[in-house]
Design a protein around this motif. Structure first.
Motif, PDB file in Angstrom:
ATOM      1  N   GLU A 183       0.826  -1.207   0.000  1.00 32.67           N
ATOM      2  CA  GLU A 183       0.000   0.000   0.000  1.00 32.67           C
ATOM      3  C   GLU A 183       0.863   1.260   0.000  1.00 32.67           C
ATOM      4  O   GLU A 183       0.355   2.360  -0.128  1.00 32.67           O
ATOM      5  CB  GLU A 183      -0.935   0.008   1.215  1.00 32.67           C
ATOM      6  N   GLN A 184       2.166   1.078   0.165  1.00 29.55           N
ATOM      7  CA  GLN A 184       3.086   2.215   0.163  1.00 29.55           C
ATOM      8  C   GLN A 184       3.011   2.918  -1.181  1.00 29.55           C
ATOM      9  O   GLN A 184       2.873   2.287  -2.229  1.00 29.55           O
ATOM     10  CB  GLN A 184       4.508   1.723   0.423  1.00 29.55           C
ATOM     11  N   GLN A 185       3.106   4.239  -1.158  1.00 22.64           N
ATOM     12  CA  GLN A 185       3.082   5.012  -2.389  1.00 22.64           C
ATOM     13  C   GLN A 185       4.500   5.194  -2.915  1.00 22.64           C
ATOM     14  O   GLN A 185       5.459   5.238  -2.152  1.00 22.64           O
ATOM     15  CB  GLN A 185       2.399   6.352  -2.147  1.00 22.64           C
ATOM     16  N   MET A 186       4.614   5.303  -4.228  1.00 23.38           N
ATOM     17  CA  MET A 186       5.934   5.328  -4.868  1.00 23.38           C
ATOM     18  C   MET A 186       6.788   6.517  -4.403  1.00 23.38           C
ATOM     19  O   MET A 186       7.992   6.372  -4.231  1.00 23.38           O
ATOM     20  CB  MET A 186       5.789   5.335  -6.388  1.00 23.38           C
ATOM     21  N   GLY A 187       6.195   7.673  -4.172  1.00 25.08           N
ATOM     22  CA  GLY A 187       6.972   8.811  -3.676  1.00 25.08           C
ATOM     23  C   GLY A 187       7.646   8.493  -2.352  1.00 25.08           C
ATOM     24  O   GLY A 187       8.822   8.773  -2.152  1.00 25.08           O
ATOM     25  N   GLY A 188       6.915   7.881  -1.449  1.00 26.21           N
ATOM     26  CA  GLY A 188       7.481   7.496  -0.153  1.00 26.21           C
ATOM     27  C   GLY A 188       8.440   6.339  -0.264  1.00 26.21           C
ATOM     28  O   GLY A 188       9.449   6.277   0.443  1.00 26.21           O
ATOM     29  N   PHE A 189       8.139   5.413  -1.165  1.00 25.14           N
ATOM     30  CA  PHE A 189       8.995   4.246  -1.394  1.00 25.14           C
ATOM     31  C   PHE A 189      10.385   4.701  -1.840  1.00 25.14           C
ATOM     32  O   PHE A 189      11.404   4.219  -1.337  1.00 25.14           O
ATOM     33  CB  PHE A 189       8.327   3.366  -2.449  1.00 25.14           C
ATOM     34  N   VAL A 190      10.430   5.676  -2.729  1.00 25.81           N
ATOM     35  CA  VAL A 190      11.712   6.205  -3.216  1.00 25.81           C
ATOM     36  C   VAL A 190      12.371   7.063  -2.131  1.00 25.81           C
ATOM     37  O   VAL A 190      13.549   6.912  -1.847  1.00 25.81           O
ATOM     38  CB  VAL A 190      11.509   7.022  -4.510  1.00 25.81           C
ATOM     39  N   GLN A 191      11.604   7.937  -1.514  1.00 27.02           N
ATOM     40  CA  GLN A 191      12.143   8.873  -0.527  1.00 27.02           C
ATOM     41  C   GLN A 191      12.696   8.160   0.697  1.00 27.02           C
ATOM     42  O   GLN A 191      13.670   8.607   1.290  1.00 27.02           O
ATOM     43  CB  GLN A 191      11.045   9.863  -0.135  1.00 27.02           C
ATOM     44  N   ALA A 192      12.093   7.061   1.084  1.00 22.91           N
ATOM     45  CA  ALA A 192      12.496   6.372   2.319  1.00 22.91           C
ATOM     46  C   ALA A 192      13.768   5.549   2.157  1.00 22.91           C
ATOM     47  O   ALA A 192      14.272   4.999   3.126  1.00 22.91           O
ATOM     48  CB  ALA A 192      11.365   5.466   2.805  1.00 22.91           C
ATOM     49  N   GLY A 193      14.297   5.464   0.943  1.00 19.23           N
ATOM     50  CA  GLY A 193      15.522   4.698   0.747  1.00 19.23           C
ATOM     51  C   GLY A 193      15.285   3.203   0.846  1.00 19.23           C
ATOM     52  O   GLY A 193      16.118   2.473   1.385  1.00 19.23           O
ATOM     53  N   ALA A 194      14.134   2.752   0.343  1.00 21.17           N
ATOM     54  CA  ALA A 194      13.832   1.316   0.376  1.00 21.17           C
ATOM     55  C   ALA A 194      14.959   0.543  -0.304  1.00 21.17           C
ATOM     56  O   ALA A 194      15.581   1.023  -1.244  1.00 21.17           O
ATOM     57  CB  ALA A 194      12.503   1.041  -0.327  1.00 21.17           C
ATOM     58  N   HIS A 195      15.203  -0.643   0.185  1.00 20.56           N
ATOM     59  CA  HIS A 195      16.323  -1.415  -0.341  1.00 20.56           C
ATOM     60  C   HIS A 195      15.969  -2.889  -0.378  1.00 20.56           C
ATOM     61  O   HIS A 195      15.051  -3.354   0.288  1.00 20.56           O
ATOM     62  CB  HIS A 195      17.570  -1.205   0.513  1.00 20.56           C
ATOM     63  N   GLY A 196      16.710  -3.587  -1.189  1.00 19.48           N
ATOM     64  CA  GLY A 196      16.559  -5.039  -1.260  1.00 19.48           C
ATOM     65  C   GLY A 196      17.638  -5.698  -0.427  1.00 19.48           C
ATOM     66  O   GLY A 196      18.321  -5.050   0.355  1.00 19.48           O
ATOM     67  N   THR A 197      17.778  -6.970  -0.624  1.00 22.08           N
ATOM     68  CA  THR A 197      18.818  -7.691   0.103  1.00 22.08           C
ATOM     69  C   THR A 197      19.912  -8.093  -0.866  1.00 22.08           C
ATOM     70  O   THR A 197      19.662  -8.368  -2.026  1.00 22.08           O
ATOM     71  CB  THR A 197      18.241  -8.945   0.784  1.00 22.08           C
ATOM     72  N   GLY A 198      21.120  -8.112  -0.386  1.00 24.95           N
ATOM     73  CA  GLY A 198      22.253  -8.520  -1.205  1.00 24.95           C
ATOM     74  C   GLY A 198      22.956  -7.341  -1.832  1.00 24.95           C
ATOM     75  O   GLY A 198      22.364  -6.305  -2.099  1.00 24.95           O
ATOM     76  N   ALA A 199      24.214  -7.523  -2.088  1.00 25.73           N
ATOM     77  CA  ALA A 199      25.055  -6.454  -2.628  1.00 25.73           C
ATOM     78  C   ALA A 199      24.719  -6.111  -4.070  1.00 25.73           C
ATOM     79  O   ALA A 199      24.989  -5.009  -4.526  1.00 25.73           O
ATOM     80  CB  ALA A 199      26.528  -6.862  -2.525  1.00 25.73           C
ATOM     81  N   ALA A 200      24.111  -7.017  -4.814  1.00 26.69           N
ATOM     82  CA  ALA A 200      23.836  -6.782  -6.228  1.00 26.69           C
ATOM     83  C   ALA A 200      22.556  -5.993  -6.473  1.00 26.69           C
ATOM     84  O   ALA A 200      22.321  -5.546  -7.584  1.00 26.69           O
ATOM     85  CB  ALA A 200      23.754  -8.114  -6.967  1.00 26.69           C
ATOM     86  N   LEU A 201      21.746  -5.799  -5.471  1.00 28.64           N
ATOM     87  CA  LEU A 201      20.474  -5.096  -5.647  1.00 28.64           C
ATOM     88  C   LEU A 201      20.568  -3.703  -5.037  1.00 28.64           C
ATOM     89  O   LEU A 201      20.617  -3.553  -3.814  1.00 28.64           O
ATOM     90  CB  LEU A 201      19.342  -5.888  -4.994  1.00 28.64           C
ATOM     91  N   PRO A 202      20.597  -2.667  -5.883  1.00 38.86           N
ATOM     92  CA  PRO A 202      20.754  -1.307  -5.357  1.00 38.86           C
ATOM     93  C   PRO A 202      19.470  -0.827  -4.674  1.00 38.86           C
ATOM     94  O   PRO A 202      18.389  -1.362  -4.917  1.00 38.86           O
ATOM     95  CB  PRO A 202      21.030  -0.483  -6.616  1.00 38.86           C
TER      96      PRO A 202
END
Length: 168
Positions: free
Chosen positions: A117-136
């Motif tokens: 339900e997160q909005q894309m503006g917040g998703f980008v602004q919050a510094g969302a990240h994946g797991t692992g060194a290969a996923l920025p």
């Protein structure tokens, strides 16, 4: 009367119920033009606006008792370019809706919010990240954006256009 004005104010509570705000101004623009007008008016009046989306922040960082600009209605998926593997969205587009728009093209998001339900503006602004060194982090996957500012109006940012601001 002061009591009547207070009764008309909108209270915003974050998703976890741990923080709340009752802003003097709570705006839900319907378009980018409406966002531009709200930001320009607030700037001209010397008022601050805090942008809020789905109010998912567990620390209440998106809440303000001064003014809030909710992006819930500026929420369209504007374009999916399957060949370029890009998508253009408005800041209020929810992760679930973006993923649904990408799926028919055999695409998805490289990073996926745990709460769709997160909005894309917040998703980008919050510094969302994946797991692992290969996923920025998700902001490294943004190739361009339009940003509505109080001092400069709407500006277009990318690595080719305004690269110093884009990389901030």
């Amino acid at each position: 009367p002061a009591d009547a004005a207070d009764d008309e104010r909108h209270t915003v509570v974050n998703w976890s119920g741990t923080h709340a705000a009752t802003p003097r101004a709570y705006l839900e623009p319907e378009s980018v033009y409406d966002v531009e007008q709200a930001v320009a008016l607030a700037h001209a009046c010397g008022r601050r606006l805090r942008v809020v989306g789905a109010a998912l922040s567990p620390n209440g960082a998106g809440l303000s008792d001064d003014g809030m600009l909710c992006m819930c209605n500026v929420n369209r998926v504007l374009e999916v370019d399957a060949a370029a593997r890009t998508v253009r969205v408005e800041a209020g587009a929810r992760v679930a809706d973006v993923v649904a728009a990408l799926a028919p093209h055999g695409l998805t998001l490289a990073n996926y919010a745990s709460i769709n339900e997160q909005q894309m503006g917040g998703f980008v602004q919050a510094g969302a990240h994946g797991t692992g060194a290969a996923l920025p982090p998700v902001e490294d996957q943004v190739v361009a954006m339009r940003l509505v500012t109080p001092g400069r109006g709407t500006i277009e940012l990318s690595r080719a256009r305004e690269p110093a601001l884009f990389d901030l």
